[in-house]
Design an enzyme around this catalytic site. Structure first.
Site, mmCIF file in Angstrom:
data_model
loop_
_atom_site.group_PDB
_atom_site.id
_atom_site.type_symbol
_atom_site.label_atom_id
_atom_site.label_comp_id
_atom_site.label_asym_id
_atom_site.label_seq_id
_atom_site.Cartn_x
_atom_site.Cartn_y
_atom_site.Cartn_z
ATOM 1 N N ASP A 277 -5.425 0.338 -4.377
ATOM 2 C CA ASP A 277 -3.979 0.324 -4.622
ATOM 3 C C ASP A 277 -3.491 -1.076 -5.004
ATOM 4 O O ASP A 277 -2.424 -1.217 -5.572
ATOM 5 C CB ASP A 277 -3.182 0.884 -3.432
ATOM 6 N N SER B 123 0.811 -1.219 0.000
ATOM 7 C CA SER B 123 0.000 0.000 0.000
ATOM 8 C C SER B 123 0.844 1.268 0.000
ATOM 9 O O SER B 123 0.385 2.309 -0.486
ATOM 10 C CB SER B 123 -0.939 0.011 1.212
#
Length: 315
Positions: A252, A37
């Site tokens: 993401d 992330s």
């Protein structure tokens, strides 16, 4: 799969389905085929690839400017909302610059280096129970923020600068007691930021869809997706009424290798399997609504958001 599973379980159409344009993005990082992330969020926010675990800068420490920081420079209001700690990798990628995503206290310090108007999420301990003994809540107050540590007080806030910190670190799953924190906090952020006549930038994260993927928890995965969809509905309602707001929904990365192996639309039941307890490299969807939504169709890289945002803002 998470979105379609939620569609199957829901008795009414999801707000995802109100989006008019869709695309797919590639998510690999500078150093890894499967991103984390930190690198994924940095690519979305700054248009630059970096190594896994790095936030807002390259592998040599050169800082990247994020869309939130650019929007601030242009006089727009800015905000972050997350069900995780507000210092966690994804929200941090829009405001912080650190070599390691685990430097939560350094990330909290970076919040005071910007003029962000609203941030709501967990992470109180990174601001006031710190190893260096500094109480950043006092620092925020001295900079004109109303600092609230309960959702009730956050929603009752009347100021234009709000720091809402709702848990020592992460908030719990919705099924474990978080309630409607995400949609309510999202609406509050919209109410404050939309008072800026120049416009605003707001990033909202349904963080724990990812956690449920890591934990291979199908019920939580679907519930967290439905909770995010509820927040999305409020955002789309605002955008539809406003007429000048672009809404982009993406991720993401994918987590868990989620597969739908059975389901029943009439009975609103779905069966999920998982191939991993970590992230995967599959392309993830983009859903868009509002002026400029057509810019987010097709297949593209996660670094391409920044230039499209700048173009559409007219910066």
């Amino acid at each position: 799969p998470a979105v379609y599973a939620a569609m199957t379980v829901s008795p009414t159409p999801l707000n995802f389905e109100r989006c008019t344009h869709t695309g797919l993005i590639k998510t690999f990082s500078l150093t890894d085929y499967i991103t984390d992330s930190a690198a994924g969020g940095t690519a979305l926010s700054s248009g630059k690839k970096t190594g896994n675990g790095i936030i807002g800068q390259d592998t040599l420490g050169n800082k990247f400017k994020s869309i939130l920081e650019i929007a601030e420079e242009q006089g727009l209001a800015t905000g972050l909302v997350s069900t995780s700690s507000i210092t966690h990798a994804t929200p941090a990628s829009f405001i912080a610059h650190v070599p390691n995503r685990d430097l939560y206290e350094d990330i909290a310090l970076d919040f005071l280096k910007t003029d962000i108007d609203v941030f709501i999420g967990g992470g109180i301990n990174n601001f006031c129970h710190r190893k260096d003994g500094i109480n950043l809540l006092d620092s925020l107050t001295s900079r004109g923020y109303e600092v609230d540590t309960t959702l009730e007080n956050i929603l009752a806030s009347t100021g234009l600068k709000l720091a809402g910190l709702t848990a020592p670190f992460h908030n719990p799953y919705r099924l474990d007691g978080r309630g409607d924190m995400l949609p309510l906090a999202s609406q509050k952020a919209l109410d404050i930021l939309s008072q800026n006549s120049k416009g605003f930038f707001l990033m909202i994260e349904g963080s724990q869809i990812d956690w449920a993927g890591h934990g291979n928890l199908p019920e939580n995965l679907v519930d967290e997706t439905l909770d995010f969809d509820k927040a999305l509905g409020l955002v789309l309602d605002f955008a539809q009424k406003d007429g000048h707001t672009l809404v982009i929904v993406t991720a993401d990365h994918e987590t868990g290798g989620v597969t739908i192996t059975d389901g029943n639309i009439e009975n609103h039941k779905v069966t999920l399997n998982f191939s991993s307890k970590d992230h995967t490299s599959v392309m993830v969807p983009v859903y868009a609504y509002g002026p400029g939504a057509e810019e987010f169709t097709g297949i593209f890289d996660n670094t391409e958001f920044l230039n499209r945002f700048i173009k559409l803002y007219g910066f």
